[in-house]
Design an enzyme around this catalytic site. Structure first.
Site, PDB file in Angstrom:
ATOM      1  CG  PHE A   1      52.624 -10.039  12.862  1.00 51.09           C
ATOM      2  CD1 PHE A   1      53.933 -10.071  14.334  1.00 51.09           C
ATOM      3  CD2 PHE A   1      52.095 -10.570  12.902  1.00 51.09           C
ATOM      4  CE1 PHE A   1      53.469 -11.152  15.324  1.00 51.09           C
ATOM      5  CE2 PHE A   1      51.090 -11.879  13.246  1.00 51.09           C
ATOM      6  CZ  PHE A   1      52.090 -12.312  14.864  1.00 51.09           C
ATOM      7  CG  ASP A   2      57.155  -4.204  10.742  1.00 50.31           C
ATOM      8  OD1 ASP A   2      57.502  -4.078   9.778  1.00 50.31           O
ATOM      9  OD2 ASP A   2      58.776  -4.536  11.191  1.00 50.31           O
ATOM     10  CG  PHE A   3      58.659  -9.217   6.659  1.00 46.17           C
ATOM     11  CD1 PHE A   3      57.375 -10.248   7.040  1.00 46.17           C
ATOM     12  CD2 PHE A   3      59.130  -9.457   5.890  1.00 46.17           C
ATOM     13  CE1 PHE A   3      57.739 -12.327   6.759  1.00 46.17           C
ATOM     14  CE2 PHE A   3      59.476 -10.612   5.943  1.00 46.17           C
ATOM     15  CZ  PHE A   3      58.751 -12.096   5.727  1.00 46.17           C
TER      16      PHE A   3
END
Length: 213
Positions: A6-8
């Site tokens: 995931f991106d954050f």
């Protein structure tokens, strides 16, 4: 699939408002300059320390960086709600045996603040921040590093993000890409490069056939 990466900001946590606030505070304090949200979004890619070094006119970069982190930490609880739906998703994926990762442009320092305050510290098998790469997204370096550390092939991984840079990085890394608009604030209203899927609700991730019992 064996790994969900995931991106954050804008993907796992609604942190964009506190990022915008901290940047705006810094630019006003040091440059006496008002920057709007779209200007800040255009700076995204490198870590916040590199954004300040590249865009602040004032030479006191180290002081400005410290002020950014001070404001990010101070205002985090006010701006960033805990998201039980996302926390539940991550815990369920982990329970099912999937590897979990983060690949973000954020510096380690601000990510650690967010992970601690949101009680997400113990959920991830690999974390790659803006401090860990030479080339930020849309370059695939961060995703490739995460895959290597996880010992997972690209065809067994998904990358999930809210920006064009996320999707481009995922495409370059040859992983399955998911663009998300499931938090109140996200980077790209429309994706310039089409992800494999676009999700508007967190629960949709478990219904699109990637998670096999």
């Amino acid at each position: 699939m064996k790994a969900f990466i995931f991106d954050f900001d804008g993907t796992l946590a609604d942190t964009l408002p506190v990022c915008f606030y901290a940047f705006q505070f810094v630019f006003k304090e040091f440059d006496d300059r008002k920057v709007d949200v779209e200007e800040i979004k255009a700076m995204f890619g490198p870590s916040e320390t590199e954004i300040i070094r590249a865009n602040l006119l004032n030479d006191n970069h180290n002081q400005a960086i410290e002020l950014y982190y001070e404001k990010y930490d101070e205002m985090h609880n006010q701006f960033v709600p805990s998201n039980e739906e996302i926390n539940g998703l991550l815990k369920n994926l982990k329970k099912e045996g999937f590897k979990l990762g983060i690949v973000t442009g954020k510096a380690r320092r601000s990510l650690d603040i967010s992970l601690t305050l949101l009680r997400m510290n113990d959920l991830f098998d690999v974390i790659i921040t803006g401090d860990d790469v030479k080339s930020p997204k849309p370059h695939p370096e961060g995703i490739n590093k995460a895959l290597k550390q996880l010992n997972i092939d690209n065809f067994n991984a998904v990358f999930i993000g809210d920006s064009d840079a996320d999707i481009l990085a995922g495409k370059e890394a040859n992983v399955y890409t998911i663009g998300v608009h499931w938090l109140p604030n996200y980077h790209s209203l429309e994706f310039a490069v089409q992800p494999d899927r676009i999700l508007k609700r967190v629960e949709e991730l478990t219904t699109i056939g990637l998670i096999k019992k």
